[in-house]
Design an enzyme around this catalytic site. Structure first.
Site, short mmCIF file in Angstrom:
data_model
loop_
_atom_site.label_atom_id
_atom_site.label_comp_id
_atom_site.label_asym_id
_atom_site.label_seq_id
_atom_site.Cartn_x
_atom_site.Cartn_y
_atom_site.Cartn_z
N CYS A 25 31.63 20.00 34.53
CA CYS A 25 31.33 19.46 33.11
C CYS A 25 29.89 19.39 32.88
CB CYS A 25 31.62 17.85 33.45
SG CYS A 25 33.37 17.62 34.11
N ASP A 469 -11.93 17.59 43.81
CA ASP A 469 -12.73 17.19 43.03
C ASP A 469 -13.61 16.35 44.16
OD1 ASP A 469 -14.97 16.68 41.00
OD2 ASP A 469 -13.97 14.87 40.83
#
Length: 784
Positions: A25, A469
């Site tokens: 489907c 960072d």
């Protein structure tokens, strides 16, 4: 980053598709939508939703018509009741695809928002109950010969007829609807199997001698043939609808469990809010609240929306939003998040964001986005399912013809063909990925880890380098000024600090906020205003204050002797120095310190144990960066990194064959986040960083990065196991049915069990826990 595959259109529309039962489907709906020029679609069986990317000139009505032409009921996902706003900060629009903004998802039906309505669910339960009552006598009489009385088979026929017609009616309707559209799905297989079993039983009763009043039928797990009297297969005719209806009922309940986290997030959204105006209080629907209004939060109540505390002090429980169990103390001036629970005193809060702009709405939107996507393996499974059902029908006809052509008993031939139709179900293929993804993203949301989609999970699974960072990521980002050194003969330390604080008022960087805070405390009166403010990512800020050009920037070469000495001392103490220049002259050096996040050392250690190499890339100075790296045991350090430099580093690592993730929290990290195979943003970071990332750590705990990697690996292992089972189940059972070693009744039970096992395996992710924090692991802080 890993953008959504096939996203080439300018508008995104979400549809609810009802009536889908298997991967075939899903494949059919996607194909039908993709026939429209410029349209790509991703359909999720577990949620019952289709995400459609299409040109602006393609209207939603055309999309609805396409799905209906495929034979399914559909409707647009209703817009949220709250006011909407562009989702550029967190949605796919951040990567270039405009998307309709949404607020907190409307949970709709509390049991299954994308499933049947309450009335439909009630009818399904009634159908299952009545079917069970009709089937039990048929199954017992057919399977226990000692209970078979005179004319028992005719009683079974009377009881089986309504099951074959009424109970199996939904399968027949969807099968006929599919055939009208030249499509075959799981319902086609079930319908044909039930009709064939019942038709053969009618033949046996009326023409094959099985209708004799004294007929007895022995029970065997394996089909039998070659007897004088044709067997009746009424037990198979009723068992198939019974087992499939039962399986779908249990499957629906299990699938609702995978979406529990999303519904709990939606449930956090307040429906009403108590506003205070002119000293009076009144109750308003949350939709009528506007930014700037003040509202009251009493002990035990949820904060209605994002805001800032005006008066009062309390502790807030943010566990359902960030995953952190410790309460957070708030007071005047502190920001609060909608959905948090007030555990203490009375608070007066000024609303700063409503509707789709709130943090809770963004979190809900991200989880919904994640559950709408597909992994590569699932896309392959859906493609296989598109040809699977027609292949099964062809195989059943071939087996029937072969058995009859070989001179076998017609009963054995029909039994084998029916068993193939019943056992070959592509439902498990369609559920393999979506149920696991729903469970994993929901669990991640509860732990404060938001994953944008399956592509992010796949990338996270294979990451072997992570670029970190420093400020706001490895460190808390809560900088504080340690010392200020002025130039001999200059404008003076206090004057330079006052001007630096004034120009930094326009900055979002943690260093800038620390300078402003310190300057406000250290100088008398308010700071002057700034005009012509300009922020240069990775370098500094500049502006005009009281007619003087003020720069706050990274120190360079050629500093005055007093500032050069202060710079050397700051670097030796692992402090971050910034230079204050006024009208082109170096006037002061401000040294700032930032503590490491408590979990940074453990996070780096756990990532290394998972085979992920940490790399530190920061715009800070070499000495400061290496001091932090030493504390964390990071060997590869890149200092003085501009935003372009970070992006270039990522490209270099990727060019060397590495799978790179980047984690950051600021504007200067956005380019690197977008350049990486995977971007990870701290939830406490800027909207630009969060919008460029694939994964967001809501609770701001870097240790959650390792948890995210482990969750991704567990999820993809679960998906692979689901797909192996779904394919392996059919590879084993279809041949058994073809050679006559699997009867229709057992085939129906096995088919239902396959889907349940896939869903149950996925549900294990709901109880997944990160590795416990080891006692005694040092929590290190950067030196001051």
């Amino acid at each position: 980053m890993t953008p959504e595959s096939g996203t080439v259109a300018g508008v995104t529309t979400d549809l609810v598709v009802r009536g889908m039962t298997c991967a075939a489907c899903v494949n059919r709906v996607e194909k039908r939508l993709s026939r429209i020029d410029g349209v790509t679609a991703s359909v999720n069986l577990a949620t019952g939703r289709a995400r459609v990317h299409h040109p602006a000139e393609v209207t939603p009505a055309e999309l609805l018509a396409a799905v209906e032409r495929a034979g399914y009921e559909t409707e647009l996902v209703p817009p949220p009741a709250s006011r909407t706003a562009p989702a550029a900060a967190t949605g796919p629009a951040a990567s270039g695809t405009p998307v309709a903004a949404t607020g907190p998802e409307d949970p709709g039906d509390p049991d299954d928002p994308a499933g049947p309505t309450r009335e439909e669910a009630r009818k399904d339960r009634e159908r299952l109950l009545i079917t069970t009552l009709l089937c039990l006598p048929v199954l017992v009489l057919s399977m226990v010969p000692a209970l078979q009385f005179r004319n028992w088979q005719w009683l079974c026929l009377v009881l089986a007829a309504p099951v074959v017609v009424w109970s199996a009616w939904p399968f027949h309707v969807r099968a006929v609807r599919g055939l009208r559209h030249s499509a075959a799905t799981m319902d086609t297989l079930v319908s044909i199997g039930v009709v064939a079993s019942f038709a053969w039983s009618l033949y046996a009763l009326f023409l094959g001698g099985a209708g004799d009043p004294g007929m007895r039928m022995p029970f065997s797990l394996l089909p039998q043939a070659g007897t004088e009297v044709a067997h009746v297969y009424l037990e198979a005719a009723v068992a198939v609808p019974l087992f499939v209806l039962t399986g779908r009922h249990l499957e629906a309940r299990a699938r609702r469990g995978t979406g529990a986290a999303l519904r709990s997030l939606a449930g956090l959204a307040a429906k009403d809010v108590t506003v205070r105006e002119d000293g009076r209080e009144r109750l308003l629907p949350i939709e009528e609240l506007v930014p700037g209004q003040g509202f009251v939060v009493r002990p035990g109540e949820r904060v209605a929306t994002d805001g800032v505390v005006v008066s009062g002090n309390s502790a807030l429980d943010l566990s359902l939003i960030t995953g952190e169990s410790d309460p957070v103390e708030v007071g005047p001036g502190r920001a609060v998040v909608g959905g948090a629970v007030n555990m203490g005193g009375l608070l007066l809060v000024q609303a700063t964001a409503v509707g789709a702009d709130t943090r809770l709405a963004r979190i809900t939107h991200l989880v919904t986005e994640a559950q709408a996507g597909k992994a590569r393996a699932q896309r392959l499974a859906d493609q296989v399912a598109g040809v699977f059902v027609p292949a099964v029908l062809s195989l059943a006809v071939t087996v029937l013809g072969f058995w009859l052509g070989a001179g076998a008993d017609p009963q054995a031939a029909v039994t084998a063909a029916v068993a193939i139709l019943v056992v070959a179900c592509p439902c498990a293929l369609g559920l393999a990925t979506p149920t696991a993804l729903m469970a994993a993203t929901g669990r991640g949301a509860r732990l404060g880890i938001l994953v944008r989609g399956p592509q992010a999970l796949e990338a996270l699974r294979h990451v072997d380098v992570i670029v970190l960072d420093k400020t706001g990521t490895l460190t808390t980002g809560h900088m504080s000024v340690v010392r200020v050194t002025g130039t001999a003969g200059g404008i003076g330390r206090d004057a330079a600090l006052r001007l630096a604080g004034a120009v930094e008022q326009g900055s979002e960087h943690p260093l800038g906020r620390a300078v402003v805070s310190y300057a406000q405390r250290a100088t008398e009166g308010p700071l002057p205003g700034v005009v012509g403010f300009l922020a240069v990512p990775g370098s500094g800020v500049t502006g005009i204050v009281e007619g003087r050009r003020v720069e706050v920037r990274t120190p360079g070469e050629g500093l005055p002797a007093s500032l050069a000495q202060a710079l050397a001392e700051a670097e030796a103490a692992a402090l971050t120095p910034v230079l204050v220049r006024v009208d082109g002259f170096d006037e002061a050096l401000i040294a700032l310190g930032d503590a490491l996040r408590p979990g940074s050392y453990r996070a780096v250690d756990r990532l290394r144990r998972l085979g992920v190499e940490p790399v530190l890339a920061t715009g800070d100075r070499e000495a400061t960066a290496r001091a932090v790296a030493r504390e964390l045991g990071i060997t590869q350090v890149h200092a003085h990194c501009t935003p372009e430099g970070k992006a270039a580093l990522v490209r270099e690592l990727r060019g060397g064959g590495r799978r790179v993730a980047v984690i950051g929290d600021g504007v200067n990290d956005a380019a690197a986040l977008a350049e990486a195979d995977l971007g990870i943003a701290m939830g406490s970071g800027t909207d630009v960083a969060i919008g460029a990332a694939d994964v967001t750590l809501v609770r701001g705990d870097i240790e959650a990065v390792a948890d995210a990697v482990r969750l991704a690996r567990r999820t993809l292992a679960t998906i692979r196991l689901n797909l192996v089972w779904a394919f392996g189940y059919n590879a084993v059972t279809v041949p058994l049915a073809a050679v006559g070693l699997l009867g229709p009744m057992l085939a129906a039970a096995a088919m239902s069990a396959s889907s349940l096992l896939v869903v149950a395996n996925s549900l294990r992710l709901r109880t997944w826990h990160p590795a416990p924090k080891r006692l005694g692991t040092p929590v290190r802080k950067a030196s001051r």
